[in-house]
Enzyme design. Structure first.
Site, mmCIF file in Angstrom:
data_model
loop_
_atom_site.group_PDB
_atom_site.id
_atom_site.type_symbol
_atom_site.label_atom_id
_atom_site.label_comp_id
_atom_site.label_asym_id
_atom_site.label_seq_id
_atom_site.Cartn_x
_atom_site.Cartn_y
_atom_site.Cartn_z
ATOM 1 N N TYR A 193 -19.533 -9.749 -18.429
ATOM 2 C CA TYR A 193 -19.882 -11.060 -18.975
ATOM 3 C C TYR A 193 -20.314 -11.039 -20.433
ATOM 4 C CZ TYR A 193 -24.366 -9.134 -17.466
ATOM 5 O OH TYR A 193 -25.436 -8.292 -17.244
ATOM 6 N N CYS A 223 -34.725 -0.832 34.008
ATOM 7 C CA CYS A 223 -35.734 -1.704 33.386
ATOM 8 C C CYS A 223 -35.207 -3.142 33.406
ATOM 9 C CB CYS A 223 -35.990 -1.256 31.948
ATOM 10 S SG CYS A 223 -37.015 -2.406 31.012
ATOM 11 N N LYS A 272 -33.425 -19.583 -12.553
ATOM 12 C CA LYS A 272 -33.529 -18.874 -11.276
ATOM 13 C C LYS A 272 -33.467 -19.866 -10.112
ATOM 14 C CE LYS A 272 -34.735 -14.907 -11.102
ATOM 15 N NZ LYS A 272 -35.737 -14.027 -11.662
ATOM 16 N N CYS A 319 -36.922 2.941 25.878
ATOM 17 C CA CYS A 319 -37.327 2.882 27.269
ATOM 18 C C CYS A 319 -36.159 3.516 28.014
ATOM 19 C CB CYS A 319 -37.512 1.427 27.707
ATOM 20 S SG CYS A 319 -37.461 1.255 29.495
ATOM 21 N N GLU A 326 -22.164 -6.237 -14.579
ATOM 22 C CA GLU A 326 -23.072 -6.042 -13.465
ATOM 23 C C GLU A 326 -22.278 -5.409 -12.317
ATOM 24 O OE1 GLU A 326 -25.956 -7.283 -14.524
ATOM 25 O OE2 GLU A 326 -27.248 -7.371 -12.760
ATOM 26 N N CYS A 336 -41.437 -2.559 31.750
ATOM 27 C CA CYS A 336 -41.410 -1.838 33.020
ATOM 28 C C CYS A 336 -42.511 -0.780 33.100
ATOM 29 C CB CYS A 336 -40.044 -1.222 33.275
ATOM 30 S SG CYS A 336 -39.664 0.166 32.189
ATOM 31 N N LYS A 354 -25.795 -20.007 -21.349
ATOM 32 C CA LYS A 354 -25.625 -19.446 -22.693
ATOM 33 C C LYS A 354 -25.094 -20.517 -23.629
ATOM 34 C CE LYS A 354 -24.572 -14.998 -20.636
ATOM 35 N NZ LYS A 354 -23.601 -13.965 -20.309
ATOM 36 N N LYS A 376 -25.674 -15.624 -12.079
ATOM 37 C CA LYS A 376 -26.553 -14.511 -12.416
ATOM 38 C C LYS A 376 -26.470 -13.525 -11.248
ATOM 39 C CE LYS A 376 -31.268 -13.503 -13.954
ATOM 40 N NZ LYS A 376 -31.279 -12.219 -13.325
ATOM 41 N N CYS A 406 -42.934 1.461 27.830
ATOM 42 C CA CYS A 406 -42.160 0.223 27.748
ATOM 43 C C CYS A 406 -43.088 -0.934 28.118
ATOM 44 C CB CYS A 406 -40.969 0.274 28.693
ATOM 45 S SG CYS A 406 -40.135 -1.315 28.843
ATOM 46 N N ASP A 457 0.835 -1.201 0.000
ATOM 47 C CA ASP A 457 0.000 0.000 0.000
ATOM 48 C C ASP A 457 0.871 1.252 0.000
ATOM 49 O OD1 ASP A 457 -1.953 -1.840 0.167
ATOM 50 O OD2 ASP A 457 -2.747 -1.203 2.119
ATOM 51 N N ALA A 458 1.960 1.181 0.745
ATOM 52 C CA ALA A 458 2.834 2.359 0.862
ATOM 53 C C ALA A 458 3.479 2.685 -0.482
ATOM 54 C CB ALA A 458 3.898 2.111 1.917
ATOM 55 N N GLU A 459 3.916 1.642 -1.203
ATOM 56 C CA GLU A 459 4.527 1.888 -2.511
ATOM 57 C C GLU A 459 3.495 2.469 -3.478
ATOM 58 O OE1 GLU A 459 7.739 -1.611 -3.197
ATOM 59 O OE2 GLU A 459 5.837 -2.240 -2.358
ATOM 60 N N TYR A 460 2.270 1.943 -3.374
ATOM 61 C CA TYR A 460 1.193 2.456 -4.224
ATOM 62 C C TYR A 460 0.957 3.934 -3.913
ATOM 63 C CZ TYR A 460 -3.411 3.430 -6.022
ATOM 64 O OH TYR A 460 -4.459 4.014 -6.680
ATOM 65 N N ASP A 461 0.893 4.253 -2.612
ATOM 66 C CA ASP A 461 0.642 5.637 -2.216
ATOM 67 C C ASP A 461 1.701 6.584 -2.768
ATOM 68 O OD1 ASP A 461 -1.585 4.819 -0.906
ATOM 69 O OD2 ASP A 461 -0.680 4.833 1.107
ATOM 70 N N GLU A 476 -23.078 -19.266 -16.077
ATOM 71 C CA GLU A 476 -22.469 -18.151 -15.342
ATOM 72 C C GLU A 476 -23.343 -17.766 -14.159
ATOM 73 O OE1 GLU A 476 -22.144 -14.916 -18.128
ATOM 74 O OE2 GLU A 476 -21.179 -16.198 -19.622
ATOM 75 N N SER A 508 -32.952 -8.772 -22.070
ATOM 76 C CA SER A 508 -33.162 -9.430 -20.792
ATOM 77 C C SER A 508 -33.172 -10.943 -21.063
ATOM 78 C CB SER A 508 -34.443 -8.821 -20.240
ATOM 79 O OG SER A 508 -35.180 -9.714 -19.565
ATOM 80 N N ASP A 568 -26.886 -10.461 -8.886
ATOM 81 C CA ASP A 568 -28.033 -9.615 -8.581
ATOM 82 C C ASP A 568 -27.540 -8.214 -8.266
ATOM 83 O OD1 ASP A 568 -30.643 -9.031 -8.307
ATOM 84 O OD2 ASP A 568 -30.901 -9.977 -6.346
HETATM 85 S S1 IVH Z 1 -26.603 -12.205 -20.068
HETATM 86 C C1 IVH Z 1 -28.258 -11.574 -23.960
HETATM 87 N N1 IVH Z 1 -25.158 -12.903 -17.998
HETATM 88 O O1 IVH Z 1 -29.662 -10.813 -15.400
HETATM 89 C C2 IVH Z 1 -27.563 -11.334 -22.690
HETATM 90 N N2 IVH Z 1 -27.038 -11.491 -17.624
HETATM 91 O O2 IVH Z 1 -32.533 -11.607 -16.274
HETATM 92 C C3 IVH Z 1 -28.493 -11.234 -21.572
HETATM 93 N N3 IVH Z 1 -27.315 -10.799 -15.282
HETATM 94 O O3 IVH Z 1 -30.631 -7.995 -17.127
HETATM 95 C C4 IVH Z 1 -27.854 -11.057 -20.281
HETATM 96 N N4 IVH Z 1 -25.575 -11.880 -14.503
HETATM 97 O O4 IVH Z 1 -28.613 -7.752 -15.714
HETATM 98 C C5 IVH Z 1 -26.235 -12.204 -18.417
HETATM 99 N N5 IVH Z 1 -23.770 -13.576 -16.274
HETATM 100 C C6 IVH Z 1 -24.821 -12.880 -16.702
HETATM 101 C C7 IVH Z 1 -25.628 -12.117 -15.817
HETATM 102 C C8 IVH Z 1 -26.739 -11.437 -16.324
HETATM 103 C C9 IVH Z 1 -26.589 -11.081 -14.202
HETATM 104 C C10 IVH Z 1 -28.546 -10.003 -15.256
HETATM 105 C C11 IVH Z 1 -28.617 -8.987 -16.348
HETATM 106 C C12 IVH Z 1 -29.951 -9.195 -17.009
HETATM 107 C C13 IVH Z 1 -30.656 -10.110 -16.112
HETATM 108 C C14 IVH Z 1 -31.468 -11.078 -16.965
#
Ligand code: IVH
Length: 674
Positions: free
Chosen positions: A230, A436, A319, A431, A178, A416, A295, A115, A413, A31-35, A113, A80, A117
């Site tokens: 991704y 109490c 899901k 309270c 994401e 009490c 995919k 997914k 409360c 970290d120090a070298e980076y700083d 992959e 989506s 959130d």
């Molecule tokens: S691919 C055609 N890959 O999930 C490509 N989406 O329900 C479509 N998400 O809106 C998306 N991880 O925000 C893809 N490894 C991943 C993902 C991913 C999260 C989200 C993305 C999308 C939603 C789809």
């Protein structure tokens, strides 16, 4: 070298170190070298303001606030995904797409992959420079959040990130990823927000989206956001690999962070089993995942299958089972906490969520109940994620029949009967009666608990009983329990009493950090207690400090400072401390043994420190290691020899375990030196 040349060189180097640190998790400088590099760049830019560019690493701190976000048209629709919920749905999807394939039964391979959130972002690079970042918006048009994205260290400012890379600079490349909040950081962050009486977020996703959609980039800069990429949305002037699996690798080589949890699957059965594995491990990883994205590996083939609405046929989201369910809110109970907070708790019609029957959920505070308009009798959405306590997302107002009742904050409360008090500017209702009985029980429970004094043989039940029979009237009384009195209690035989007394005796040696934590001062959890003891060395020095001095400590906000000083100013608390002192508790931190001059017993070894150590502060431990020839770095990598771990070790511990790095405790470290 001209300032311009040196600036360019420093930026490359700094970007590379940020990448090693944030993306590869394997820094090559301290970290120090980076700083040093960073400060040199900062100084040069201050002397030559005309040379400052928006992609300079110094600008990660955040540019000037905007008055509104401008709109951005995406170069291709940000699609989506259709959902599947089990293997059957997955096989049905494979069947369906058969009609669009050259041969319905052709062999296909896939990439599975995580997914994530979080929040989708679309990152544009022109001639290797990050020029624009946008939200997904409606898929066609998003919002320009470039300034905010620049503050996220995982977002490369230039690609390829590695100046030595032989990959050509892509003239035009648009990447999809994401942005998310790592789970451990989320909890710490929320805790701090709570302490500073700022907005507390419901879940990591909301925190990520709230942090990205700030008009003032400096706010985003203060949030521990990170990114996984991704997909490639658009490109020009470069050849990109045709297979998804290789595209992920291409992104990785350019320096984008890419999840290492993705899996290559040879056939659809392998996808189904990857999904099953993911269901198991989803709660063990440091980011929130709500499914697996499947995919077709051959992207041109996948793209040729077209869309259904906004969902491409060539991919599907599997899901995970819902962690959210609806149920009836039967009542709102009032719990008295150890600080006297009267906290609302939801009493639910039992509902099974993710394999666990949920009967209670947190409601945080009464303002939140009002804000969400949650009424008794409502059908409510309950969420249970990972190990966190289930909470109520909100009511389903459409299902009301008029019999629902508004939740009234308590005026007294419930235990009490003293009037409840609301501190102006605070959301909590208290309270205010220090004697109490319920507060005392909760304080004892907390004092002896694992996260505080960790007293063996002293469980919650014992605490409740001793308070109820009046043998414990204040916290320190537990160190003055008499053997004969205990033996007179029902169910207290010799062995149990011995265990209890031995546990109490042993706990007198607990560190002052634990002792301070156990006192239960508002806003002083183990992390803050660690900071305070690090800064003052002892509880007595801390007791003598004024508010101003406290606020100078990094990580201590005004709310905490006021809470600490007013706690120590209270004479009843002073008397309590003297009673603890007389019982023999430890008020001061041990000084680290001074290292033998020139000891090189740790030479060539790299350490990472995590969690709260029993006697050494982190700075002391670092000094001790360095004095003996060792090196201390900030994050665990393959190059780490030892992880020195204490209580509450978080992601670094799991990282070390997954990399096979040896984990040691403080005693072991001292042994290595001796
Ligand atoms: S691919 C055609 N890959 O999930 C490509 N989406 O329900 C479509 N998400 O809106 C998306 N991880 O925000 C893809 N490894 C991943 C993902 C991913 C999260 C989200 C993305 C999308 C939603 C789809």
């Amino acid at each position: 070298m001209t300032p311009q040349e040196r600036i360019a060189q420093l930026r490359d180097e700094i970007n590379f170190h940020l990448y090693r640190y944030h993306v590869l998790d394997s820094p090559v400088v301290s970290d120090a070298e980076y700083d040093l590099l960073y400060n040199e760049l900062l100084a040069l830019e201050q002397e030559n303001p005309e040379l400052v560019t928006p992609d300079s690493p110094t600008q990660r701190a955040g540019a000037e606030p905007l008055s509104a976000f401008t709109k951005v048209v995406h170069p291709a629709p940000i699609l989506s995904l259709a959902n599947a919920f089990n293997a059957e749905d997955l096989f049905a999807w494979r069947q369906r797409i058969g009609r669009y394939l050259p041969d319905p039964d052709m062999a296909l391979d896939y990439v599975a992959e995580p997914k994530l959130d979080g929040l989708t972002v679309v990152l544009t690079y022109e001639n290797g420079r990050f020029t624009q970042g946008a939200t997904r918006g409606n898929g066609e048009v998003g919002e320009d959040i470039t300034q905010n994205l620049r503050t996220i260290t995982a977002v490369p400012q230039r690609i390829p990130v590695d100046p030595q890379s032989e990959l050509p600079v892509p003239p035009y490349l648009v990447v999809r990823g994401e942005v998310f909040f790592p789970l451990d950081k989320f909890e710490q962050f929320n805790e701090r927000q709570r302490q500073e009486e700022k907005q507390v977020y419901m879940n990591p996703r909301n925190a990520a989206s709230g942090s990205l959609r700030q008009l003032d980039p400096k706010i985003t800069a203060g949030r521990p956001l990170t990114l996984y990429c991704y997909d490639l949305v658009a490109w020009d002037g470069v050849d990109v690999p045709a297979k998804q699996w290789e595209r992920l690798d291409y992104l990785r080589q350019l320096g984008f962070p890419v999840s290492s949890d993705s899996q290559y699957c040879d056939n659809i059965e392998a996808v189904a089993s990857a999904y099953e594995q993911w269901k198991e491990k989803r709660n063990q990883i440091n980011y929130e995942v709500d499914g697996v994205v499947v995919k077709i590996n051959d992207r041109p083939l996948a793209d040729s299958l077209g869309f259904v609405g906004k969902d491409p046929r060539g991919a599907v989201a599997m899901k995970f089972p819902a962690q959210e369910k609806t149920t009836k809110l039967l009542d709102v109970a009032v719990n008295v906490g150890r600080t006297g907070i009267l906290a609302p708790a939801a009493v639910l019609e039992p509902v099974e969520i993710g394999g666990v029957v949920v009967r209670n959920a947190t409601l945080h505070n009464y303002d939140e109940i009002a804000r969400k308009d949650i009424r008794i009798g409502d059908t409510v959405i309950v969420k249970r994620a990972g190990d966190v306590i289930p909470y109520i997302v909100g009511p389903v107002a459409d299902l009301r029949d008029g019999s629902e009742r508004v939740v009234e904050p308590p005026t007294h409360c419930p235990v009490c009967g003293e009037p409840a008090l609301r501190v102006p500017g605070e959301v909590a209702i208290y309270c205010d009666n220090p004697s109490c009985p319920e507060q005392l029980v909760r304080r004892v429970e907390y004092f002896v608990s694992r996260g505080a004094m960790d007293i063996d043989g002293f469980g919650t039940k014992t605490g409740v009983l001793l308070a109820e029979v009046g043998m414990v009237k204040d916290l320190a009384d537990i160190y003055y329990l008499n053997r004969d009195d205990l033996l007179a209690l029902e169910g207290f035989k010799d062995k149990k009493v011995d265990n209890l007394l031995n546990g109490l005796e042993a706990s007198k040696n607990q560190s002052p950090v634990r002792f301070l934590t156990a006192l239960g001062i508002r806003f002083v959890g183990s992390v803050v207690a660690g900071l305070l003891i690090d800064a003052f060395g002892s509880i007595d020095e801390l007791a003598a400090a004024d508010q101003e001095r406290l606020e100078q400590i990094e990580g201590i906000g005004p709310g905490t400072a006021v809470s600490v000083t007013s706690w120590f100013a209270d004479e009843r608390h002073r008397a309590l401390l003297e009673k603890f002192r007389a019982a023999g508790l430890k008020f001061a931190a041990d000084k680290p043994e001074p290292a033998e001059a020139g000891s090189q017993s740790l030479a060539g070894l790299t350490f990472v420190i995590t969690g709260t150590l029993p006697s050494l502060s982190r700075d002391d431990a670092k000094a001790l290691i360095e004095a003996n020839g060792g090196k201390v770095t900030g994050s665990v990598s393959k190059n780490t020899d030892y992880l020195l771990a204490g209580e509450k070790a978080g992601s670094k511990l799991s990282k070390a375990e997954s990399l096979g790095v040896t984990v040691i405790d403080e005693a072991h470290l001292k042994g290595m030196i001796a």
